[in-house]
Scaffold this active site. Structure first.
Site, mmCIF file in Angstrom:
data_model
loop_
_atom_site.group_PDB
_atom_site.id
_atom_site.type_symbol
_atom_site.label_atom_id
_atom_site.label_comp_id
_atom_site.label_asym_id
_atom_site.label_seq_id
_atom_site.Cartn_x
_atom_site.Cartn_y
_atom_site.Cartn_z
ATOM 1 N N ARG A 85 0.648 -1.152 -0.014
ATOM 2 C CA ARG A 85 0.113 0.132 -0.007
ATOM 3 C C ARG A 85 0.903 1.233 -0.090
ATOM 4 O O ARG A 85 1.967 1.415 0.696
ATOM 5 C CB ARG A 85 -0.924 -0.049 1.154
ATOM 6 C CG ARG A 85 -2.045 -1.054 1.265
ATOM 7 C CD ARG A 85 -3.006 -0.728 2.400
ATOM 8 N NE ARG A 85 -2.402 -1.349 3.421
ATOM 9 C CZ ARG A 85 -1.747 -0.466 4.472
ATOM 10 N NH1 ARG A 85 -1.524 0.928 4.279
ATOM 11 N NH2 ARG A 85 -1.181 -0.977 5.590
ATOM 12 N N LYS A 222 -9.792 -2.504 2.000
ATOM 13 C CA LYS A 222 -9.347 -1.137 2.814
ATOM 14 C C LYS A 222 -10.345 -0.064 2.179
ATOM 15 O O LYS A 222 -10.457 0.903 3.033
ATOM 16 C CB LYS A 222 -7.810 -0.947 2.374
ATOM 17 C CG LYS A 222 -6.925 -1.948 2.875
ATOM 18 C CD LYS A 222 -7.119 -2.261 4.253
ATOM 19 C CE LYS A 222 -6.067 -3.511 4.581
ATOM 20 N NZ LYS A 222 -6.088 -4.001 6.115
ATOM 21 N N HIS A 242 -10.144 -2.100 11.792
ATOM 22 C CA HIS A 242 -9.052 -2.968 11.417
ATOM 23 C C HIS A 242 -8.863 -4.228 12.503
ATOM 24 O O HIS A 242 -7.847 -4.112 13.090
ATOM 25 C CB HIS A 242 -7.946 -2.093 10.927
ATOM 26 C CG HIS A 242 -6.799 -2.683 10.572
ATOM 27 N ND1 HIS A 242 -5.501 -2.292 10.436
ATOM 28 C CD2 HIS A 242 -6.733 -3.862 9.476
ATOM 29 C CE1 HIS A 242 -4.959 -2.965 9.438
ATOM 30 N NE2 HIS A 242 -5.518 -3.901 9.148
ATOM 31 N N SER A 264 -1.075 -3.525 10.374
ATOM 32 C CA SER A 264 -0.784 -4.483 9.180
ATOM 33 C C SER A 264 0.358 -5.284 9.538
ATOM 34 O O SER A 264 1.433 -4.776 10.092
ATOM 35 C CB SER A 264 -0.671 -3.643 7.978
ATOM 36 O OG SER A 264 -1.672 -2.715 7.778
#
Ligand code: OXD
Ligand code: MN
Length: 598
Positions: A85, A222, A242, A264
């Site tokens: 990302r 996302k 998340h 993440s």
């Protein structure tokens, strides 16, 4: 169904799978803009999957893996400039900059549409435009949303098929008058100079160009489920987080559900699929989701969660039969691997896989690799996309429309120092403060400086679709809608000793900490009041059957160093100063209270 754009692709009910006029008009508009050679309306069928997979192989987008070892599995190599990302190319395009807030990149919507439409004009010449209808959430759930992604990437279509409930099921839920999220994706020429992931929350629209990396282009994940989802959740009284969701089942059949927010590549998938150690015979962990939770107060005043996804897009390196056996099984069939290494017999390999490294293989860029090579064979952010149905630990509740009642919310970052193994916050507002001030070392999931600690509130820094201060206010407001709010905890599996060795073994052993959390939720175990919150006595964490782990190790993992904490409070200022006037006063008071307790 393939159509030529010159045929009237949006008027005939026979050739058009939806009677939704809004969808038809928008597809026509995008076809006119992007000028593809062909249009394909995806139906989500097996037959379509076979056909598109075959085409992707012919085009060199996918490589068929050894079907004896990995049935239904394919291999994809991304452009080396497109492996994670990119937060600096990600924009929230609200009417005012203040609505996006200081933690987001803001662009004015009109100018951004203009710029992106200019890039898309004629961009699909010579390509097929795929219309991908999908659901985020189980069919029929009041939380479920419909999205339609237009894309020129066959890899995106095949990945969306794994990651969402894709095809006719979405048209069925949408009907003729339902609302849907518009998503336009074009790879363009996969050039970082022309890479933009733009969200228009006020129009329920996403435009993503110049990338083919999952987090930027699987628009349900996302972009919709977190960025637009968080914006919609604020307005509609629910939460898009998340977070993984798991069920803990005791040997007596008692079920407790928890949701956990880790940034993440900090172990959400491993935690969600954990297999308890031998000593916890009869205990079972079941997975509802591994990345995203949508949560809404239920009629009984508890917080109910669904997983909007239908697959896992997990980090591969470090995954093996020890660290996550259920992930290994999940990716043993019908999986798309991206940027791992390819062995001569059509198998895949990555750093940290079981067994010896292959004597030779091709690395993620397609270059010859041997164990003597200096570079890694698999990219640190290489991924697998696998259907959740492959997971032996999948909870049947993952398909339940009403979701599961959450007893505990857990925050956790990757912290080598300061943060103890576990503590429970005193009450909801304190929990919101702990989530809001969460810090974590950066990982390879996003382009940036690896290892640097940054503030990542609720693990949502890259994913909050509006002003972060308002997001905290929404969290505080949600408490008023709950008569039985979840208890809020913080964990850290990554603390190290002075020699740089992890103090806690992690993975399946995390069950021991989870058991304490469950017992706290059920009022079954005492705790010590400390400046941080409620903490276990070392004896309260069951360490029976652990090898190579001493009581002293646990004491160190649980220790709180007041000097470290004084520094930590100062580091939290990095975020608080950025948010300045947007910060709810409750969080400023919580900071004062923490300082007074230190
Ligand atoms: C993900 C991420 O892919 O958080 O889930 O980057
Ligand atoms: Mn994630």
């Amino acid at each position: 169904m393939i159509l030529h754009p010159t045929s009237d692709s949006t008027s005939s009910a026979q050739i058009n799978p939806t009677n939704h006029q809004g969808v038809r008009n928008w597809v026509t508009e995008m076809v006119n803009l992007c000028q593809p050679d062909q249009i394909h309306w995806c139906d989500g069928s097996e037959e379509e999957k076979e056909r598109l997979t075959q085409q992707a192989v012919e085009q060199g987008v996918l490589i068929k893996l050894n079907q004896k070892k990995l049935p239904g599995c394919y291999y994809h190599r991304s452009n080396p400039n497109d492996v994670a990302r990119v937060e600096e190319c990600t924009f929230i395009c609200t009417r005012t900059a203040d609505e996006a807030g200081p933690t987001n990149n803001w662009r004015a919507p009109e100018a951004e549409y203009e710029k992106l439409y200019a890039l898309c004009r004629g961009a699909m010449k010579g390509r097929t435009l795929y219309v991908v209808p999908y659901l985020m959430g189980p069919p029929g759930s009041p939380l479920t949303k419909v999205g339609v992604e237009i894309t020129d990437s066959i890899y995106v279509v095949l990945s969306m098929r794994i990651m969402t409930r894709m095809g006719q099921v979405a048209w069925d839920q949408l009907g003729e008058h339902g609302t849907f999220t518009k998503g336009l994706h074009s790879m363009l020429d996969v050039n970082p100079e022309r890479r933009f992931i733009a969200h228009f929350p006020q129009d329920n629209t996403i435009i993503s160009v110049g990338s083919n990396y999952g987090g930027n282009v699987l628009l349900g994940k996302k972009c919709l489920a977190l960025r637009l989802g968080s914006y919609l959740g604020r307005d509609e009284g629910w939460m898009a987080e998340h977070m993984l969701i798991l069920g803990v089942e005791s040997p007596q059949g008692e079920k407790t559900y928890v949701a956990a927010a880790f940034p993440s590549a900090c172990g959400k998938t491993n935690f969600a699929m954990m297999i308890p150690p031998e000593h916890f015979k009869g205990w079972k962990i079941t997975t509802i989701g591994d990345d995203i939770a949508w949560m809404k107060p239920g009629p009984d005043g508890r917080l109910y969660a669904i997983n909007p996804e239908a697959g896992y897009f997990g980090v591969v390196p470090g995954t093996n039969r020890q660290t996550n056996p259920n992930a290994m099984i999940s990716m043993s069939k019908d999986t798309i691997y991206t940027n791992v290494a390819l062995t001569p017999d059509g198998d895949v390999w990555w750093e940290g896989k079981d067994g010896e490294p292959p004597r030779e293989c091709l690395d993620w860029k397609g270059n010859p690799w041997t164990p003597a090579s200096k570079e890694k064979a698999a990219h640190p952010n290489s991924r697998f996309a696998a259907p959740m149905a492959n997971n032996p630990a999948l909870a049947p509740e993952a398909n339940s429309a009403e979701g599961v009642p959450i007893s505990a919310l857990i925050f956790g970052g990757r912290r080598a120092t300061t943060m103890p193994l576990v503590f429970q916050t005193f009450y909801w507002i304190h929990g919101v403060y702990v989530g809001a001030t969460m810090g974590s070392e950066m990982t390879a999931a996003a382009a940036g400086v690896m290892g640097q600690v940054r503030r990542d509130p609720m693990a949502m820094l890259p994913f909050c679709g509006y002003n972060m201060g308002d997001y905290f206010r929404h969290w505080l407001r949600m408490r008023k809608l709950l008569t039985h709010p979840p208890k809020i905890f913080h964990v850290n599996w990554f603390r190290k000793n002075k020699e740089g060795k992890f103090l806690w073994p992690g993975y399946g052993e995390n069950m021991r900490v989870l058991k304490w959390i469950v017992d706290r939720c059920r009022g079954r175990v005492p705790a010590n009041e400390t400046p941080l919150g409620w903490m276990p006595e070392p004896g309260d964490i069951d360490t029976k059957g652990m090898t190579g782990f001493t009581p002293a190790g646990l004491t160190e993992a649980l220790s709180v160093d007041i000097e470290d904490w004084k520094r930590e409070v100062l580091l939290q200022d990095e975020l608080f100063l950025k948010l300045e006037s947007d910060l709810p006063k409750e969080l400023v008071f919580q900071r004062e209270l923490l300082i007074s307790r230190l």
